[in-house]
Motif scaffolding. Structure first.
Motif, PDB file in Angstrom:
ATOM      1  N   SER A  55       0.862  -1.190   0.000  1.00  0.00           N
ATOM      2  CA  SER A  55       0.000   0.000   0.000  1.00  0.00           C
ATOM      3  C   SER A  55       0.894   1.234   0.000  1.00  0.00           C
ATOM      4  CB  SER A  55      -0.916   0.039   1.239  1.00  0.00           C
ATOM      5  OG  SER A  55      -0.156   0.292   2.402  1.00  0.00           O
ATOM      6  N   THR A  57       0.443   3.494   2.135  1.00  0.00           N
ATOM      7  CA  THR A  57       0.642   3.715   3.568  1.00  0.00           C
ATOM      8  C   THR A  57       1.924   3.017   4.037  1.00  0.00           C
ATOM      9  OG1 THR A  57      -1.747   3.840   3.829  1.00  0.00           O
ATOM     10  CG2 THR A  57      -0.455   3.442   5.825  1.00  0.00           C
ATOM     11  N   THR A  81      -5.283  16.340   3.490  1.00  0.00           N
ATOM     12  CA  THR A  81      -4.805  15.076   2.943  1.00  0.00           C
ATOM     13  C   THR A  81      -5.469  13.916   3.660  1.00  0.00           C
ATOM     14  OG1 THR A  81      -2.825  13.782   2.385  1.00  0.00           O
ATOM     15  CG2 THR A  81      -2.798  14.904   4.503  1.00  0.00           C
ATOM     16  N   PHE A  82      -5.212  12.717   3.142  1.00  0.00           N
ATOM     17  CA  PHE A  82      -5.663  11.504   3.805  1.00  0.00           C
ATOM     18  C   PHE A  82      -4.772  11.267   5.028  1.00  0.00           C
ATOM     19  CE2 PHE A  82      -5.862   6.735   3.910  1.00  0.00           C
ATOM     20  CZ  PHE A  82      -7.171   6.682   4.350  1.00  0.00           C
ATOM     21  N   ALA A  84      -3.163   8.962   6.203  1.00  0.00           N
ATOM     22  CA  ALA A  84      -1.921   8.183   6.067  1.00  0.00           C
ATOM     23  C   ALA A  84      -0.689   9.074   5.907  1.00  0.00           C
ATOM     24  CB  ALA A  84      -2.012   7.230   4.878  1.00  0.00           C
ATOM     25  N   SER A  85      -0.869  10.278   5.328  1.00  0.00           N
ATOM     26  CA  SER A  85       0.279  11.179   5.115  1.00  0.00           C
ATOM     27  C   SER A  85       0.930  11.604   6.428  1.00  0.00           C
ATOM     28  CB  SER A  85      -0.129  12.461   4.381  1.00  0.00           C
ATOM     29  OG  SER A  85      -0.882  12.200   3.251  1.00  0.00           O
ATOM     30  N   VAL A 133       2.180  16.951  -0.138  1.00  0.00           N
ATOM     31  CA  VAL A 133       1.096  16.163  -0.745  1.00  0.00           C
ATOM     32  C   VAL A 133       0.606  16.875  -1.999  1.00  0.00           C
ATOM     33  CG1 VAL A 133      -1.173  15.134  -0.364  1.00  0.00           C
ATOM     34  CG2 VAL A 133       0.379  15.469   1.581  1.00  0.00           C
ATOM     35  N   ASP A 159       4.186  12.957  -1.216  1.00  0.00           N
ATOM     36  CA  ASP A 159       3.066  12.013  -1.226  1.00  0.00           C
ATOM     37  C   ASP A 159       2.291  12.282  -2.516  1.00  0.00           C
ATOM     38  OD1 ASP A 159       0.766  10.525  -1.006  1.00  0.00           O
ATOM     39  OD2 ASP A 159       0.404  10.996   1.111  1.00  0.00           O
ATOM     40  N   SER A 161       0.302  10.191  -4.005  1.00  0.00           N
ATOM     41  CA  SER A 161      -0.754   9.171  -4.100  1.00  0.00           C
ATOM     42  C   SER A 161      -1.814   9.543  -5.129  1.00  0.00           C
ATOM     43  CB  SER A 161      -1.430   8.978  -2.742  1.00  0.00           C
ATOM     44  OG  SER A 161      -0.537   8.393  -1.838  1.00  0.00           O
ATOM     45  N   HIS A 162      -2.035  10.865  -5.316  1.00  0.00           N
ATOM     46  CA  HIS A 162      -3.049  11.333  -6.266  1.00  0.00           C
ATOM     47  C   HIS A 162      -2.459  11.566  -7.646  1.00  0.00           C
ATOM     48  CE1 HIS A 162      -5.518  13.519  -2.859  1.00  0.00           C
ATOM     49  NE2 HIS A 162      -5.269  12.256  -2.591  1.00  0.00           N
ATOM     50  N   SER A 185       0.144   5.680  -4.839  1.00  0.00           N
ATOM     51  CA  SER A 185      -0.856   4.702  -4.365  1.00  0.00           C
ATOM     52  C   SER A 185      -1.568   4.086  -5.564  1.00  0.00           C
ATOM     53  CB  SER A 185      -1.894   5.391  -3.478  1.00  0.00           C
ATOM     54  OG  SER A 185      -2.967   4.494  -3.210  1.00  0.00           O
ATOM     55  N   GLU A 196      -4.914  -3.246  -3.794  1.00  0.00           N
ATOM     56  CA  GLU A 196      -4.173  -2.466  -2.801  1.00  0.00           C
ATOM     57  C   GLU A 196      -2.750  -2.419  -3.323  1.00  0.00           C
ATOM     58  OE1 GLU A 196      -5.295  -0.978  -0.102  1.00  0.00           O
ATOM     59  OE2 GLU A 196      -7.099  -2.061   0.529  1.00  0.00           O
ATOM     60  N   GLY A 197      -2.052  -1.333  -3.066  1.00  0.00           N
ATOM     61  CA  GLY A 197      -0.656  -1.301  -3.499  1.00  0.00           C
ATOM     62  C   GLY A 197      -0.095   0.098  -3.496  1.00  0.00           C
ATOM     63  N   TYR A 333     -10.496  17.273   2.005  1.00  0.00           N
ATOM     64  CA  TYR A 333     -10.470  16.341   3.120  1.00  0.00           C
ATOM     65  C   TYR A 333     -10.900  17.040   4.395  1.00  0.00           C
ATOM     66  CZ  TYR A 333      -7.649  12.977   0.467  1.00  0.00           C
ATOM     67  OH  TYR A 333      -7.196  12.071  -0.445  1.00  0.00           O
TER      68      TYR A 333
HETATM   69  C1  LIG Z   1      -4.838   7.063  -0.958  1.00  0.00           C
HETATM   70  C2  LIG Z   1      -3.854   7.903  -0.218  1.00  0.00           C
HETATM   71  C3  LIG Z   1      -2.898   7.367   0.654  1.00  0.00           C
HETATM   72  C4  LIG Z   1      -2.898   5.942   1.079  1.00  0.00           C
HETATM   73  O1  LIG Z   1      -2.843   5.055   0.039  1.00  0.00           O
HETATM   74  P1  LIG Z   1      -3.086   3.496   0.289  1.00  0.00           P
HETATM   75  O2  LIG Z   1      -2.472   2.894  -0.949  1.00  0.00           O
HETATM   76  O3  LIG Z   1      -4.546   3.291   0.379  1.00  0.00           O
HETATM   77  O4  LIG Z   1      -2.365   3.106   1.519  1.00  0.00           O
HETATM   78  C5  LIG Z   1      -1.952   8.212   1.208  1.00  0.00           C
HETATM   79  N1  LIG Z   1      -1.965   9.528   0.959  1.00  0.00           N
HETATM   80  C6  LIG Z   1      -2.888  10.085   0.151  1.00  0.00           C
HETATM   81  C7  LIG Z   1      -2.824  11.554  -0.110  1.00  0.00           C
HETATM   82  C8  LIG Z   1      -3.872   9.294  -0.438  1.00  0.00           C
HETATM   83  O5  LIG Z   1      -4.813   9.860  -1.194  1.00  0.00           O
END
Ligand SMILES: *Cc1c(COP(=O)(O)O)cnc(C)c1O
Length: 388
Positions: A55, A57, A81-82, A84-85, A133, A159, A161-162, A185, A196-197, A333
């Motif tokens: 993931s 994360t 942000t989500f 996890a950041s 992010v 980050d 992820s987006h 992500s 997931e990944g 968010y």
């Molecule tokens: C989706 C996301 C994550 C986490 O991603 P996962 O692959 O679900 O662990 C982290 N940071 C941001 C900004 C995200 O949108």
């Protein structure tokens, strides 16, 4: 009619065939597919190394550990942000703090970052790492953040992820010219998916090696370094630090490799959807997404800000009306520090006023490569009927 989600994956027969082929192969995990996927992604972004994870994360956690984040360290990120950041820093025992967002891009504000760094320096509380992010798929001003990192001596994680496929100053996000590590992500709502990944890309071999070790229990396999040949040791691995099982399976990576072939096509579709929203919503009481001329966004999200004083309805009423009409809009968010867990850590409302204001007006409209013109028209008509 099924509700229209705000985001979803797009899977075709080739994706399904790739996964089935891997299911019939010798390796379900630790085989060739993650290696191939890492090569695809790192070459695409122009980074030297790619390290796949189960993931984003996990990848963020490993990135923090590779940059030796620990107790007594500070890690800063954006509250928009989500979770996890910033959770990734808490996993390492570090303290987190938040820098408010820019009014136009909703990314970390360079001015606020500079102000906060200058006062943190006086108190001897400078961050060891800043996690930038790229909100909605549009890059932060990385060159400006990089210059601050040189001045104040912190490391940088992006980050992204987006933001896979997005560009900053003509170069793909993930080339790491202005950061140490970039994270992607592959959750199904993101641009391409593995179920997931996640992946970390970097140009620094030391960091890649470190993350590879963390991903697999802290075990190193290099025979020459770790096995004392003089003692006739026949095993070829040693655990040399405390790691995790954060590996991506071959099943996931096979899907990733197949999805990767379509990434540019997906991005073009997202751009044409964004353009249509821009054109249709321009005259309405909403603020459409600002596009920085230095950036090519990957448009993970299409966020509009409601001009509530003109609309004369609450954000909640608008949400509920859209849900009623079968449109599952979302909110990206809640400022991270307003979550109950973060409140219990002592964060106070008012910390980042711009993020809090944004959060009361934002709404993420359906945005995914498989959104048909007919469905998008329906979304647009529904919004028009609610807010005008
Ligand atoms: C989706 C996301 C994550 C986490 O991603 P996962 O692959 O679900 O662990 C982290 N940071 C941001 C900004 C995200 O949108």
């Amino acid at each position: 009619m099924k509700p229209i989600p705000y985001a979803r994956q797009e899977i075709d027969d080739y994706d399904i065939a790739s996964v089935i082929e891997t299911l019939k192969s010798d390796f379900l995990t630790q085989g060739p597919q993650p290696v191939l996927f890492e090569k695809n992604i790192s070459e695409y972004c122009g980074a030297n190394f790619g390290v796949s994870f189960n993931s984003a994360t996990s990848a963020l956690h490993a990135a923090c550990l590779a940059l030796s984040i620990g107790e007594n360290d500070y890690v800063w990120t954006s509250p928009n942000t989500f979770v996890a950041s910033s959770n990734c820093a808490l996993y390492c025992g570090a303290k987190v703090d938040f820098v408010d967002i820019d009014q136009a891009t909703y990314n970390i504000s360079i001015e606020k970052l500079e102000e906060k760094l200058s006062s943190a320096k006086k108190e001897n509380k400078l961050p060891k790492v800043v996690i930038a992010v790229h909100f909605a798929g549009q890059s932060c001003d990385m060159e400006a953040i990089f210059l601050l990192s040189q001045k104040y001596g912190f490391k940088l994680i992006e980050d992204a992820s987006h933001a896979i496929g997005g560009k900053y100053k003509e170069k793909r996000i993930g080339n790491c010219s202005f950061s140490d590590i970039t994270i992607f992500s592959f959750h199904p709502v993101k641009i391409i998916t593995t179920g997931e990944g996640g992946m970390a890309v970097t140009n620094q071999k030391f960091l890649a090696d470190h993350m590879i070790k963390i991903r697999s229990h802290g075990i190193a396999y290099e025979i020459n370094n770790n096995v004392d040949q003089s003692k006739d040791e026949i095993w070829n691995y040693h655990q040399i630090s405390l790691g995790f099982n954060y590996r991506m399976t071959d099943i996931q990576a096979a899907l990733g490799v197949s999805q990767f072939r379509k990434i540019d096509e997906f991005l073009l579709k997202r751009h044409s959807i964004a353009k249509k929203y821009d054109n249709e919503l321009k005259g309405l009481p909403v603020t459409i997404p600002f596009q920085d001329l230095d950036c090519y966004s990957s448009f993970h999200l299409y966020v509009v800000r409601l001009k509530l004083n003109e609309i004369k309805k609450s954000q909640k009423e608008i949400y509920n009306s859209l849900k009623h009409m079968g449109i599952n809009v979302n909110l990206h968010y809640i400022p991270v520090y307003l979550h109950p867990y973060y409140q219990s850590l002592g964060f106070k409302r008012g910390l980042c006023p711009e993020s809090e204001l944004y959060f009361k007006e934002a709404i993420s409209l359906p945005m995914f490569s498989g959104l048909s013109t007919k469905k998008q028209d329906y979304v647009i008509e529904s919004i028009k009927s609610i807010i005008t």
